[in-house]
Write an enzyme that holds these catalytic residues in place. Structure first.
Site, PDB file in Angstrom:
ATOM      1  N   LEU A 126       0.622  -1.364   0.130  1.00  0.00           N
ATOM      2  CA  LEU A 126       0.149  -0.074   0.072  1.00  0.00           C
ATOM      3  C   LEU A 126       1.067   1.344   0.119  1.00  0.00           C
ATOM      4  CD1 LEU A 126      -2.791  -1.032   2.782  1.00  0.00           C
ATOM      5  CD2 LEU A 126      -2.950  -1.040   0.159  1.00  0.00           C
ATOM      6  N   PRO A 128       2.245   3.466  -2.000  1.00  0.00           N
ATOM      7  CA  PRO A 128       1.619   4.720  -2.846  1.00  0.00           C
ATOM      8  C   PRO A 128       0.487   5.231  -2.051  1.00  0.00           C
ATOM      9  CG  PRO A 128       2.136   2.903  -4.475  1.00  0.00           C
ATOM     10  CD  PRO A 128       2.296   2.164  -2.954  1.00  0.00           C
ATOM     11  N   TYR A 129      -0.422   4.522  -1.632  1.00  0.00           N
ATOM     12  CA  TYR A 129      -1.595   5.122  -0.814  1.00  0.00           C
ATOM     13  C   TYR A 129      -1.009   5.677   0.556  1.00  0.00           C
ATOM     14  CZ  TYR A 129      -5.381   5.262   2.433  1.00  0.00           C
ATOM     15  OH  TYR A 129      -6.402   5.533   3.188  1.00  0.00           O
ATOM     16  N   TYR A 130      -0.064   5.226   1.215  1.00  0.00           N
ATOM     17  CA  TYR A 130       0.502   5.765   2.247  1.00  0.00           C
ATOM     18  C   TYR A 130       1.490   7.234   2.013  1.00  0.00           C
ATOM     19  CZ  TYR A 130      -0.347   2.483   5.948  1.00  0.00           C
ATOM     20  OH  TYR A 130      -1.216   1.727   7.169  1.00  0.00           O
ATOM     21  N   LYS A 133      -1.560   9.502   1.796  1.00  0.00           N
ATOM     22  CA  LYS A 133      -1.890  10.227   3.181  1.00  0.00           C
ATOM     23  C   LYS A 133      -0.795  10.775   3.791  1.00  0.00           C
ATOM     24  CE  LYS A 133      -5.542   8.832   4.217  1.00  0.00           C
ATOM     25  NZ  LYS A 133      -6.746   9.788   4.156  1.00  0.00           N
TER      26      LYS A 133
END
Lengths: 215, 215
Positions: A126, A128-130, A133
């Protein structure tokens, strides 16, 4: 408080809509992307405005007009690619900070992700998501807003327990039912101990209110 | 100055390597991702260290040790997806700022993109890339570094003219040969008029040195 809820159609968002409906201390205005989503919410008696996180700051500020607080629990989700992660989870979030500032709103509660502040603790898949965020949170922390950033662990669709562990640092990775995240977010709105704070959240042994007071 | 060049294998990076080789006022250390890239540079007599923008800040700081300035002209490029845009163009860039701070380096020159500061002027197809550059630039502007952010227009592989137009705002969209971007970046290193500034850059009528002095 009159609260703008961004991401009302998400899973945590839906729990929040129910909480606002069942309690009378705050009123909620949901912000959704599509006319049909707004129509469905209105049919349930929920105030809804249409605005897009990929659209302009002005349009989001218009949707936020007259609110006292913003809750952000929107996300591009797992079905779209990292292009949407950049456009929604990062740029969309920051636009909503700018919109809140433009609309004269001070209070802002962000639903983030467990340990989003520490690169070494990011889930490899995850990542890229992190990143998205992480930088949205950093921009919020550097904004003029009275923010709270809630970083839940692994999200479950189990029934809630109403008991959590919340801490600025030092929590072991864990999980938490989405409904308990929603309850916690709801409680942070007026809990001064959460103002200008960022904390991790998992299931635990402490009543939500008490856990927030100990932050 | 001893300059760490991040992205030496890119097209602008290669022009910069040539500039450093042909001028004697500065020395350059290139930072590249792969051992074979480092070997190829060393064979040409160019100092090279291996470190990865997807790796740790500590490792990048180690690569930067002893340098006086950083030039960042790395990019994930058009062949990889927006996941790498997040990991390299945004998080990789910010890690390099943190590494510079950690290594006690003050001067930092970033190659960004035309009008990356203004959402309304972003190329629709390249929007995710612009989001990454936008936030990397914002993080740099809020860092403790003595930065310069250079935002070139459409990049061409034509011969350079040595003449540009540079302005903090108000430039019409235009293009510029990569070699002229490299020359401009090189000149900014010691041009105090570019310190703590962010500017757009396209081909124009003014010698690079004069254009920078007028910022």
């Amino acid at each position: 408080m009159n609260v703008l809820l961004i991401g009302a159609n998400g899973q945590i968002g839906q729990h929040l809509v129910d909480l606002f409906a069942n309690k009378s201390e705050h009123t909620v205005r949901t912000m959704v992307r599509k006319e049909e989503q707004a129509a469905a919410l209105k049919e349930k008696g929920v105030e809804a405005v249409v605005a897009d996180l990929e659209g302009s700051v002005d349009k989001i500020a218009e949707a936020a007009q007259g609110c006292d607080a913003v809750i952000f629990t929107a996300g591009s989700g797992g079905k779209t690619g990292p292009d949407k992660t950049l456009l929604v989870d990062l740029d969309g979030a920051v636009k909503s900070f700018e919109a809140a500032e433009q609309a004269g709103i001070k209070r802002y509660v962000m639903v983030s992700a467990f340990q989003a502040g520490n690169r070494e603790n990011w889930n490899e898949k995850l990542r890229p998501y992190y990143v998205a965020k992480h930088y949205a949170d950093r921009m919020l922390e550097e904004s003029s807003l009275n923010y709270t950033i809630v970083r839940p662990g692994g999200l479950l669709n189990e029934e809630g327990t109403g008991k959590v562990a919340a801490a600025v640092s030092g929590l072991e990775r864990g999980s938490i039912p989405r409904v308990d995240v929603a309850r916690t977010v709801y409680e942070t709105l007026t809990e001064e101990k959460t103002y200008k704070k960022t904390f991790d959240l998992i299931s635990g042994d402490t009543e939500i209110e008490a856990a927030l007071k100990s932050l």
